[in-house]
Design a protein around this motif. Structure first.
Motif, PDB file in Angstrom:
ATOM      1  N   LYS A 356       0.835  -1.201   0.000  1.00 45.18           N
ATOM      2  CA  LYS A 356       0.000   0.000   0.000  1.00 45.18           C
ATOM      3  C   LYS A 356       0.872   1.253   0.000  1.00 45.18           C
ATOM      4  O   LYS A 356       0.570   2.237  -0.698  1.00 45.18           O
ATOM      5  CB  LYS A 356      -0.911  -0.016   1.222  1.00 45.18           C
ATOM      6  CG  LYS A 356      -1.807   1.197   1.359  1.00 45.18           C
ATOM      7  CD  LYS A 356      -2.912   1.203   0.320  1.00 45.18           C
ATOM      8  CE  LYS A 356      -3.929   2.298   0.608  1.00 45.18           C
ATOM      9  NZ  LYS A 356      -5.000   2.343  -0.405  1.00 45.18           N
ATOM     10  N   ILE A 357       1.965   1.225   0.762  1.00 44.92           N
ATOM     11  CA  ILE A 357       2.871   2.369   0.808  1.00 44.92           C
ATOM     12  C   ILE A 357       3.480   2.621  -0.573  1.00 44.92           C
ATOM     13  O   ILE A 357       3.556   3.771  -1.040  1.00 44.92           O
ATOM     14  CB  ILE A 357       3.988   2.142   1.855  1.00 44.92           C
ATOM     15  CG1 ILE A 357       3.394   2.117   3.273  1.00 44.92           C
ATOM     16  CG2 ILE A 357       5.055   3.229   1.751  1.00 44.92           C
ATOM     17  CD1 ILE A 357       4.404   1.782   4.357  1.00 44.92           C
ATOM     18  N   LYS A 358       3.895   1.554  -1.243  1.00 41.92           N
ATOM     19  CA  LYS A 358       4.480   1.700  -2.578  1.00 41.92           C
ATOM     20  C   LYS A 358       3.471   2.300  -3.550  1.00 41.92           C
ATOM     21  O   LYS A 358       3.798   3.158  -4.381  1.00 41.92           O
ATOM     22  CB  LYS A 358       4.963   0.346  -3.094  1.00 41.92           C
ATOM     23  CG  LYS A 358       6.217  -0.168  -2.400  1.00 41.92           C
ATOM     24  CD  LYS A 358       6.644  -1.514  -2.988  1.00 41.92           C
ATOM     25  CE  LYS A 358       7.912  -2.033  -2.306  1.00 41.92           C
ATOM     26  NZ  LYS A 358       8.322  -3.355  -2.849  1.00 41.92           N
ATOM     27  N   GLU A 359       2.233   1.854  -3.446  1.00 46.21           N
ATOM     28  CA  GLU A 359       1.192   2.359  -4.341  1.00 46.21           C
ATOM     29  C   GLU A 359       0.937   3.844  -4.089  1.00 46.21           C
ATOM     30  O   GLU A 359       0.839   4.646  -5.030  1.00 46.21           O
ATOM     31  CB  GLU A 359      -0.097   1.555  -4.149  1.00 46.21           C
ATOM     32  CG  GLU A 359      -1.216   1.974  -5.089  1.00 46.21           C
ATOM     33  CD  GLU A 359      -2.501   1.202  -4.832  1.00 46.21           C
ATOM     34  OE1 GLU A 359      -3.407   1.281  -5.694  1.00 46.21           O
ATOM     35  OE2 GLU A 359      -2.611   0.528  -3.777  1.00 46.21           O
ATOM     36  N   LEU A 360       0.838   4.202  -2.818  1.00 43.66           N
ATOM     37  CA  LEU A 360       0.585   5.600  -2.458  1.00 43.66           C
ATOM     38  C   LEU A 360       1.737   6.500  -2.893  1.00 43.66           C
ATOM     39  O   LEU A 360       1.532   7.524  -3.552  1.00 43.66           O
ATOM     40  CB  LEU A 360       0.359   5.715  -0.951  1.00 43.66           C
ATOM     41  CG  LEU A 360      -1.009   5.285  -0.421  1.00 43.66           C
ATOM     42  CD1 LEU A 360      -0.936   4.979   1.069  1.00 43.66           C
ATOM     43  CD2 LEU A 360      -2.048   6.363  -0.692  1.00 43.66           C
ATOM     44  N   CYS A 361       2.956   6.130  -2.506  1.00 40.48           N
ATOM     45  CA  CYS A 361       4.115   6.979  -2.797  1.00 40.48           C
ATOM     46  C   CYS A 361       4.403   7.024  -4.297  1.00 40.48           C
ATOM     47  O   CYS A 361       4.884   8.050  -4.802  1.00 40.48           O
ATOM     48  CB  CYS A 361       5.337   6.488  -2.029  1.00 40.48           C
ATOM     49  SG  CYS A 361       5.182   6.704  -0.240  1.00 40.48           S
ATOM     50  N   GLY A 362       4.098   5.933  -4.998  1.00 40.54           N
ATOM     51  CA  GLY A 362       4.316   5.920  -6.435  1.00 40.54           C
ATOM     52  C   GLY A 362       3.409   6.856  -7.191  1.00 40.54           C
ATOM     53  O   GLY A 362       3.713   7.252  -8.327  1.00 40.54           O
ATOM     54  N   SER A 363       2.290   7.230  -6.590  1.00 35.92           N
ATOM     55  CA  SER A 363       1.348   8.130  -7.264  1.00 35.92           C
ATOM     56  C   SER A 363       1.590   9.598  -6.937  1.00 35.92           C
ATOM     57  O   SER A 363       0.876  10.471  -7.433  1.00 35.92           O
ATOM     58  CB  SER A 363      -0.093   7.749  -6.880  1.00 35.92           C
ATOM     59  OG  SER A 363      -0.310   7.936  -5.488  1.00 35.92           O
ATOM     60  N   ILE A 364       2.600   9.891  -6.100  1.00 34.88           N
ATOM     61  CA  ILE A 364       2.936  11.283  -5.792  1.00 34.88           C
ATOM     62  C   ILE A 364       3.682  11.893  -6.972  1.00 34.88           C
ATOM     63  O   ILE A 364       4.720  11.375  -7.384  1.00 34.88           O
ATOM     64  CB  ILE A 364       3.788  11.375  -4.510  1.00 34.88           C
ATOM     65  CG1 ILE A 364       2.998  10.875  -3.297  1.00 34.88           C
ATOM     66  CG2 ILE A 364       4.260  12.811  -4.267  1.00 34.88           C
ATOM     67  CD1 ILE A 364       3.811  10.819  -2.019  1.00 34.88           C
TER      68      ILE A 364
END
Length: 455
Positions: A356-364
């Motif tokens: 989930k962290i990777k998904e969130l940070c990847g969309s920044i």
């Protein structure tokens, strides 16, 4: 009557201060405070920025620090004090004490009382909070020992020694306050009211808890996740400080008297008078080998050296032999957070799954300077970050901390030529190598020649 905060932790209290210097000065002006202090733990790295921001804003900068002091004799316990520089000479003593603290113990820097006595000139000393030596002894019922400690500090600092009282609503503070006021009645030592400021607003208490978790590698479920027992460790207004119950009015007045003791008119942050010029250093480098590629701007004191297959150690040794009165010292880089890096770390403290962290940070978006800006720039991140309360809260906390520092690192290929005997704050990096707390901007302000070694 106004009030001056004398116990404040800025972003240079690494992973323990969420009060940025810019915000501190802006808030002090808003509250019509005549001065503001920073007292970072074992650091004066923020001194130059505080000075520039305060002078620009028309208020007085007060440079200090929190430092641990170990008893030379007795039980060997360590207690912190607050030290404030009265003038440039006092600032130099702060630098000396920082260096000695790290020489004594790089992992847990501390000084001895003997060292404090030797470098006490032009310093104001506050006795520290409820966990300071005097209050600890009073709470342990060791009144006579507390009096002896008080007598020692008064002997060293005289009229520049103050008992420090705080009220964050803790029961131990109420007991210690009464005992310390009784001791003050006996000793006639003045008392000053402070607040241990680690963040700007009451609502930022979760942000300092996050920093605490990041620093210790914990998550919010851990018993030691909370940095403080309450949410009162913020930059309070004069009205809020005066509203604290049980304090005589002179305790707030004494903050102004201490501010009046500070002389910032001439050389508060000393600039070294150095005969060494960049062209002379360039000449010395050229004498080592004409194949070195050397660049510098005429009015600059920064030199860039392309080694061209030479070893940097050999070039540096050549300079040391030619400049025996100078030390070659690494300086510090203060690595800032990015929206992605701070958001990732805060989410980890909240035990958000790695995927989930990777998904969130990847969309920044790469161009976003804050998480709020990222939400406005990217619909995917806006939707993902607002899917649940924890992710949304992490974004708020992340933006509170975005202007603090991710880490302090040694600038490995950068050196400053510092005259021997000039007091600068030198600490030990993780490899045991000495580095100055100053960054390159402060090095140039101080008048030092700096050298960058490139392959």
């Amino acid at each position: 009557m106004s009030f001056v905060h004398l116990h404040t932790h800025s972003e240079y209290s690494w992973l323990d201060g969420a009060c940025t210097i810019d915000d501190l000065v802006q808030r002090a002006v808003q509250y019509k405070m005549p001065a503001v202090a920073i007292t970072d733990r074992n650091s004066v790295a923020g001194a130059s920025r505080l000075w520039h921001q305060c002078i620009k804003a028309g208020i007085k900068p007060i440079i200090g620090l929190e430092i641990a002091v170990q008893n030379d004799l007795g039980d060997g316990r360590v207690f912190s004090v607050i030290l404030l520089a009265k003038n440039g000479s006092g600032y130099e003593n702060l630098c000396r004490l920082i260096t000695q603290a790290h020489e004594h113990d790089p992992q847990a820097p501390k000084i001895t009382k003997r060292q404090l006595r030797e470098h006490s000139q032009n310093l104001i000393c506050l006795s520290f909070s409820v966990v300071g030596e005097i209050c600890t002894l009073l709470l342990e019922g060791k009144d006579e020992q507390a009096r002896q400690v008080s007598d020692w500090y008064y002997e060293v600092f005289g009229e520049d020694y103050f008992y420090e009282i705080q009220n964050h609503g803790l029961p131990s503070e109420a007991v210690a306050m009464n005992k310390l006021l009784n001791l003050a009645y006996q000793t006639k030592i003045p008392v000053v009211l402070t607040n241990d400021c680690h963040y700007m607003d009451r609502s930022d208490s979760l942000a300092i808890d996050s920093l605490n978790c990041i620093r210790k590698g914990l998550d919010f479920a851990h018993p030691e996740a909370k940095r403080f027992a309450c949410n009162e460790y913020y930059f309070k207004s004069p009205k809020e400080m005066k509203a604290l119950k049980g304090f005589p009015p002179e305790l707030t007045k004494n903050t102004l008297e201490i501010a009046d003791k500070i002389d910032v008119t001439d050389g508060y942050i000393p600039i070294a008078e150095i005969d060494l010029s960049a062209p002379r250093v360039v000449g010395l480098l050229s004498s080592y080998s004409p194949t070195l590629r050397i660049k510098f701007k005429p009015r600059s004191r920064h030199i860039t050296v392309s080694l061209m297959d030479h070893k940097s150690a050999d070039v540096l040794e050549h300079l040391r032999q030619q400049l025996l009165d100078y030390d070659l010292v690494h300086f510090t880089e203060y690595d800032p957070w990015t929206p992605r890096s701070i958001y990732s770390e805060v989410l980890k403290t909240m035990k958000v799954p790695e995927e989930k962290i990777k998904e969130l940070c990847g969309s920044i978006p790469a161009g976003a300077k804050t998480l709020r800006e990222a939400i406005l720039m990217n619909v995917d991140f806006s939707c993902l970050s607002s899917e649940d309360y924890m992710c949304s809260l992490a974004a708020e906390i992340g933006d509170t901390l975005i202007n603090t520092f991710k880490e302090e690192i040694t600038s490995r290929h950068n050196y400053a030529l510092i005259p021997k005997g000039i007091p600068v704050p030198v600490v030990q990096d993780i490899d045991g190598q000495p580095r100055c707390q100053y960054d390159i901007r402060r090095m140039e302000e101080a008048g030092f020649v700096t050298i960058e070694m490139q392959p």
